[in-house]
Scaffold this motif. Structure first.
Motif, PDB file in Angstrom:
ATOM      1  N   THR A 261       6.632 -15.018  -1.294  1.00  0.00           N
ATOM      2  CA  THR A 261       6.400 -14.857   0.058  1.00  0.00           C
ATOM      3  C   THR A 261       5.538 -13.554   0.447  1.00  0.00           C
ATOM      4  OG1 THR A 261       8.040 -12.881   0.334  1.00  0.00           O
ATOM      5  CG2 THR A 261       9.197 -15.165   0.326  1.00  0.00           C
ATOM      6  N   LYS A 262       4.965 -13.967   1.811  1.00  0.00           N
ATOM      7  CA  LYS A 262       3.695 -13.030   1.984  1.00  0.00           C
ATOM      8  C   LYS A 262       4.282 -11.536   2.501  1.00  0.00           C
ATOM      9  CE  LYS A 262       3.684 -14.521   6.873  1.00  0.00           C
ATOM     10  NZ  LYS A 262       4.151 -13.359   7.546  1.00  0.00           N
ATOM     11  N   PHE A 284      -4.241 -16.376   4.502  1.00  0.00           N
ATOM     12  CA  PHE A 284      -3.898 -17.667   3.971  1.00  0.00           C
ATOM     13  C   PHE A 284      -5.305 -18.174   3.360  1.00  0.00           C
ATOM     14  CE2 PHE A 284      -0.704 -16.991   7.240  1.00  0.00           C
ATOM     15  CZ  PHE A 284       0.691 -17.383   6.107  1.00  0.00           C
ATOM     16  N   GLU A 285      -5.028 -18.830   2.377  1.00  0.00           N
ATOM     17  CA  GLU A 285      -6.425 -19.508   1.543  1.00  0.00           C
ATOM     18  C   GLU A 285      -6.152 -21.042   1.009  1.00  0.00           C
ATOM     19  OE1 GLU A 285      -9.440 -18.357   1.296  1.00  0.00           O
ATOM     20  OE2 GLU A 285      -9.223 -16.338   2.060  1.00  0.00           O
ATOM     21  N   ARG A 294      -3.470 -15.207  -0.574  1.00  0.00           N
ATOM     22  CA  ARG A 294      -4.253 -14.273  -1.062  1.00  0.00           C
ATOM     23  C   ARG A 294      -3.791 -12.755  -0.847  1.00  0.00           C
ATOM     24  NH1 ARG A 294     -10.774 -13.910  -0.492  1.00  0.00           N
ATOM     25  NH2 ARG A 294     -10.329 -15.717  -1.996  1.00  0.00           N
ATOM     26  N   PHE A 295      -3.470 -12.258  -2.212  1.00  0.00           N
ATOM     27  CA  PHE A 295      -3.275 -10.691  -2.369  1.00  0.00           C
ATOM     28  C   PHE A 295      -4.419  -9.834  -2.653  1.00  0.00           C
ATOM     29  CE2 PHE A 295       0.822 -12.806  -2.160  1.00  0.00           C
ATOM     30  CZ  PHE A 295       1.827 -11.959  -1.796  1.00  0.00           C
ATOM     31  N   LYS A 296      -4.468  -8.802  -2.314  1.00  0.00           N
ATOM     32  CA  LYS A 296      -5.702  -7.843  -2.553  1.00  0.00           C
ATOM     33  C   LYS A 296      -5.136  -6.319  -2.815  1.00  0.00           C
ATOM     34  CE  LYS A 296      -6.825  -6.327   2.013  1.00  0.00           C
ATOM     35  NZ  LYS A 296      -7.870  -6.008   3.054  1.00  0.00           N
ATOM     36  N   VAL A 297      -5.976  -5.674  -3.700  1.00  0.00           N
ATOM     37  CA  VAL A 297      -5.797  -4.408  -3.942  1.00  0.00           C
ATOM     38  C   VAL A 297      -5.948  -3.532  -2.735  1.00  0.00           C
ATOM     39  CG1 VAL A 297      -6.123  -2.241  -5.345  1.00  0.00           C
ATOM     40  CG2 VAL A 297      -6.122  -4.557  -6.453  1.00  0.00           C
ATOM     41  N   PRO A 298      -4.985  -3.111  -1.838  1.00  0.00           N
ATOM     42  CA  PRO A 298      -5.131  -2.133  -0.747  1.00  0.00           C
ATOM     43  C   PRO A 298      -5.963  -0.663  -1.048  1.00  0.00           C
ATOM     44  CG  PRO A 298      -2.800  -1.687  -1.738  1.00  0.00           C
ATOM     45  CD  PRO A 298      -3.683  -2.907  -2.393  1.00  0.00           C
ATOM     46  N   GLU A 299      -6.466  -0.463   0.014  1.00  0.00           N
ATOM     47  CA  GLU A 299      -7.479   0.739  -0.116  1.00  0.00           C
ATOM     48  C   GLU A 299      -6.511   2.060  -0.663  1.00  0.00           C
ATOM     49  OE1 GLU A 299     -10.319   3.346   2.838  1.00  0.00           O
ATOM     50  OE2 GLU A 299      -9.345   1.422   3.383  1.00  0.00           O
ATOM     51  N   GLU A 300      -5.157   1.982  -0.377  1.00  0.00           N
ATOM     52  CA  GLU A 300      -4.192   3.060  -0.628  1.00  0.00           C
ATOM     53  C   GLU A 300      -4.078   3.259  -2.179  1.00  0.00           C
ATOM     54  OE1 GLU A 300      -3.916   1.443   3.324  1.00  0.00           O
ATOM     55  OE2 GLU A 300      -3.140   0.297   1.431  1.00  0.00           O
ATOM     56  N   ILE A 301      -4.207   2.346  -2.729  1.00  0.00           N
ATOM     57  CA  ILE A 301      -4.212   2.517  -4.233  1.00  0.00           C
ATOM     58  C   ILE A 301      -4.773   3.631  -4.932  1.00  0.00           C
ATOM     59  CG2 ILE A 301      -5.160   1.527  -6.577  1.00  0.00           C
ATOM     60  CD1 ILE A 301      -2.249   0.269  -5.806  1.00  0.00           C
TER      61      ILE A 301
END
Length: 480
Positions: A261-262, A284-285, A294-301
């Motif tokens: 799930t998103k 969505f892609e 689409r999942f991405k590495v967030p800036e918070e990492i």
């Protein structure tokens, strides 16, 4: 007969509408599809899921981009480095799992993840064996750091002078990646056997693996599919300052559980990053006609926050947002990881180097996942290798170099589902789409018969009115 047909159509319409609403509320077909997928997406010997996990069918390419130093003398005089990006040098990755053993209860499976790299000349800017790159002398800088920390300082100083080690070196792309025998390291090796006489950014990683893994098969719970529980015999790391930072979370990034799930946060453990990461939903892609999240590495990492304080080693010494000091897991070498061109990093890292141009399209790490099956449709894992450099007293080789995080190389590891695999997956997605839409089909039929019922009702009422009007017309005007 007409009256019976009239009531039958009305009853059928009502039954279909009630049935469709009941099926939607109870999610009967959706649950059936989910249960089927949960049952099939399990690591069992001989299954298609197991075969794909053991030998991933999708082609993976690693593109290496190097930063060539154009003003070495000026840098040693304290000026800003001017770097020129050179690449890509593209390699096809050959991946497979080996030494596979199932646990006694079928809920765990142990394996190693082998990787081999094959150079792809027609997708590269040049020949990796002949193209030369000038960059920081990482073995020398590492040795200086060891000496700075009290490790045989006099010996290292003597070796640097005797063998004329400079702050910058020139090597082929092939040697910088896969290794060359370094004179300094070879001389240090007898005094410190854990130090290899060879150096390369990917030395020892071609045709080898990164250690022993124990995964969950997903037998007990589909959410545990391919989740890592052990790496090299450990359930957690020991490099960082807090238990939370040392946790080994998620999968190895090659696969994810189905029915995503998103709203989820997905975890991955890339061993070359020396820590677990998480990715969050972006948008969505559509990939090869298949729906994807689409999942991405967030800036918070890599942000300089209290949540990431445990990654600042030594404790309290944080370099800033967007970089990660991994020297603790790189034998003390002053290696700093970041995203390419210091994407999502503090401006001070970008402005310290001439030639940095961070760009979301080219430098962001993301993965496009089919939410139904958890299969990766497209992905790009991008990170940059840097060296922490500074002027060190007692080492004239460092000159008046500024203290900075110095870029060396970045890699774009990408994958894209091929048309044949996409076609097979599309048939599965379409079949499940039809099954889960059965309640709507039933509802449409109910509405259709409802229209027929309404039409029959109106037609019947019209006939009665017409018949009634004709009788009145025939009635005598004067009754006697």
């Amino acid at each position: 007969m007409a009256r019976c047909c009239f009531y039958a159509v009305g009853t059928l319409s009502l039954l279909l509408l009630v049935t469709s609403v009941t099926l939607l509320v109870a999610r009967v077909f959706q649950k059936a599809v989910d249960q089927t997928i949960e049952k099939n997406i399990v690591l069992k010997n001989g299954s298609e899921t197991f075969d794909s996990w053991k030998k991933p069918p999708l082609p993976v390419y690693s593109q290496f981009y190097f930063f060539n130093v154009t003003n070495p003398e000026e840098i040693l005089r304290g000026e800003i480095p001017r770097l020129e990006e050179v690449g890509p040098y593209t390699y096809r990755e050959i991946r497979d799992k080996a030494e596979i053993q199932f646990g006694d209860n079928g809920t765990t499976i142990s394996a190693v993840s082998n990787k081999a790299y094959v150079f792809v000349r027609d997708q590269s800017v040049g020949d990796a064996r002949t193209d030369l790159i000038r960059t920081v002398n990482i073995p020398a800088v590492t040795a200086m750091e060891w000496a700075h920390q009290g490790f045989i300082q006099m010996l290292i100083q003597a070796l640097l002078k005797a063998y004329q080690q400079n702050f910058f070196v020139t090597h082929t792309v092939h040697d910088l990646l896969w290794g060359y025998k370094d004179e300094l390291l070879a001389l240090i090796h007898p005094f410190r056997p854990d130090v290899s006489p060879y150096f390369g950014l990917y030395y020892g990683r071609n045709g080898t693996n990164d250690g022993d893994y124990v995964f969950l098969t997903g037998e007990d719970n589909y959410l545990n599919f391919s989740k890592i529980v052990e790496w090299n015999g450990k359930t957690s790391l020991d490099w960082w300052a807090t238990d939370k930072c040392n946790m080994i979370n998620g999968t190895d990034g090659d696969s994810f559980h189905p029915l995503i799930t998103k709203d989820e946060t997905l975890y991955v453990f890339p061993s070359d990053f020396c820590r677990s990461l998480y990715i969050t939903f972006s948008n969505f892609e559509s990939v090869q006609g298949l729906p994807a999240f689409r999942f991405k590495v967030p800036e918070e990492i890599l942000a300089n926050t209290s949540d990431n304080a445990g990654f600042c080693v030594p404790t309290g010494k944080c370099l800033g947002s967007g970089v990660l000091n991994v020297s603790v897991c790189k034998s003390g070498a002053p290696i700093i990881l970041s995203f390419p061109h210091f994407y999502q990093a503090d401006e001070k890292f970008v402005s310290a180097i001439e030639g940095m141009h961070p760009n979301k399209e080219y430098h962001e790490t993301f993965v496009d996942i089919n939410p139904l099956t958890g299969i990766i449709l497209r992905a790009a894992k991008r990170f940059q290798v840097n060296v922490y450099v500074q002027k060190l007293d007692g080492f004239i080789e460092t000159g008046d170099v500024r203290t900075m995080v110095f870029p060396v190389m970045y890699v774009n590891e990408s994958v894209l589902i091929d048309k044949e695999t996409a076609s097979r997956l599309k048939s599965v997605v379409n079949t499940t789409l039809i099954v889960t839409n059965i309640p709507y089909i039933v509802m449409a039929l109910g509405v259709f018969f409802g229209f027929i019922f309404t039409w029959l009702a109106c037609r019947g009422q019209g006939s009665m009115d017409e018949s009634q009007g004709t009788a009145d017309e025939r009635a005598p005007l004067i009754r006697t």
